[in-house]
Motif scaffolding. Structure first.
Motif, PDB file in Angstrom:
ATOM      1  N   GLU A  12      49.790  12.841 -26.460  1.00  0.00           N
ATOM      2  CA  GLU A  12      49.254  14.182 -26.218  1.00  0.00           C
ATOM      3  C   GLU A  12      47.785  14.211 -26.621  1.00  0.00           C
ATOM      4  OE1 GLU A  12      49.879  18.878 -27.295  1.00  0.00           O
ATOM      5  OE2 GLU A  12      51.336  17.434 -28.013  1.00  0.00           O
ATOM      6  N   ASN A  22      46.617  19.129 -13.150  1.00  0.00           N
ATOM      7  CA  ASN A  22      47.014  20.178 -14.099  1.00  0.00           C
ATOM      8  C   ASN A  22      47.636  21.369 -13.402  1.00  0.00           C
ATOM      9  OD1 ASN A  22      44.876  22.117 -13.392  1.00  0.00           O
ATOM     10  ND2 ASN A  22      43.514  20.566 -14.225  1.00  0.00           N
ATOM     11  N   CYS A  43      58.884  12.794 -19.771  1.00  0.00           N
ATOM     12  CA  CYS A  43      57.771  12.223 -19.015  1.00  0.00           C
ATOM     13  C   CYS A  43      57.297  10.944 -19.697  1.00  0.00           C
ATOM     14  CB  CYS A  43      56.632  13.229 -18.906  1.00  0.00           C
ATOM     15  SG  CYS A  43      57.093  14.706 -17.981  1.00  0.00           S
ATOM     16  N   TYR A  47      49.522  13.290 -21.618  1.00  0.00           N
ATOM     17  CA  TYR A  47      49.460  14.687 -21.186  1.00  0.00           C
ATOM     18  C   TYR A  47      48.600  15.488 -22.148  1.00  0.00           C
ATOM     19  CZ  TYR A  47      52.948  15.421 -24.853  1.00  0.00           C
ATOM     20  OH  TYR A  47      53.602  15.449 -26.066  1.00  0.00           O
ATOM     21  N   PHE A  64      48.479  16.332 -16.772  1.00  0.00           N
ATOM     22  CA  PHE A  64      49.236  15.082 -16.778  1.00  0.00           C
ATOM     23  C   PHE A  64      48.387  13.980 -16.159  1.00  0.00           C
ATOM     24  CE2 PHE A  64      52.289  18.516 -16.624  1.00  0.00           C
ATOM     25  CZ  PHE A  64      53.235  18.139 -17.553  1.00  0.00           C
ATOM     26  N   ASP A  69      54.561  12.945 -13.235  1.00  0.00           N
ATOM     27  CA  ASP A  69      55.034  13.716 -14.386  1.00  0.00           C
ATOM     28  C   ASP A  69      54.904  15.213 -14.136  1.00  0.00           C
ATOM     29  OD1 ASP A  69      55.739  11.459 -15.815  1.00  0.00           O
ATOM     30  OD2 ASP A  69      53.909  11.411 -17.012  1.00  0.00           O
TER      31      ASP A  69
END
Length: 84
Positions: A12, A22, A43, A47, A64, A69
């Motif tokens: 992340e 997005n 996923c 991200y 992503f 995903d």
């Protein structure tokens, strides 16, 4: 349980890179945590979950790196459940 080798690194990101695909969702903080958990578990790529203001409204932007995903997330219905 299938081990994702990407989980050994931070998947992340704090910012939305320009090459990420997005989508914008309206969600409360508790809903965002549910989405974050679902994305992490289902996923495979990197991200980002960021806040933005669009037309005087606070929204959450999910980005992503892998377009697949985003498709998987959209088909899961997680975002639609939280917007009702």
């Amino acid at each position: 349980m299938k081990i994702n080798p990407n989980n050994f690194f931070k998947r992340e990101l704090d910012t939305l890179p320009p090459h990420f695909v997005n989508t914008v969702v309206k969600a409360h903080e508790s809903d965002i945590e549910k989405m974050r958990k679902w994305i992490y578990e289902n996923c495979s790529g990197r991200y980002s979950i960021t806040k933005d203001v669009i037309q005087s409204r606070s929204v959450t932007v999910l980005g992503f790196e892998n377009p697949g995903d985003l498709t998987l997330f959209a088909l899961s219905g997680k975002a639609q459940i939280n917007q009702n």
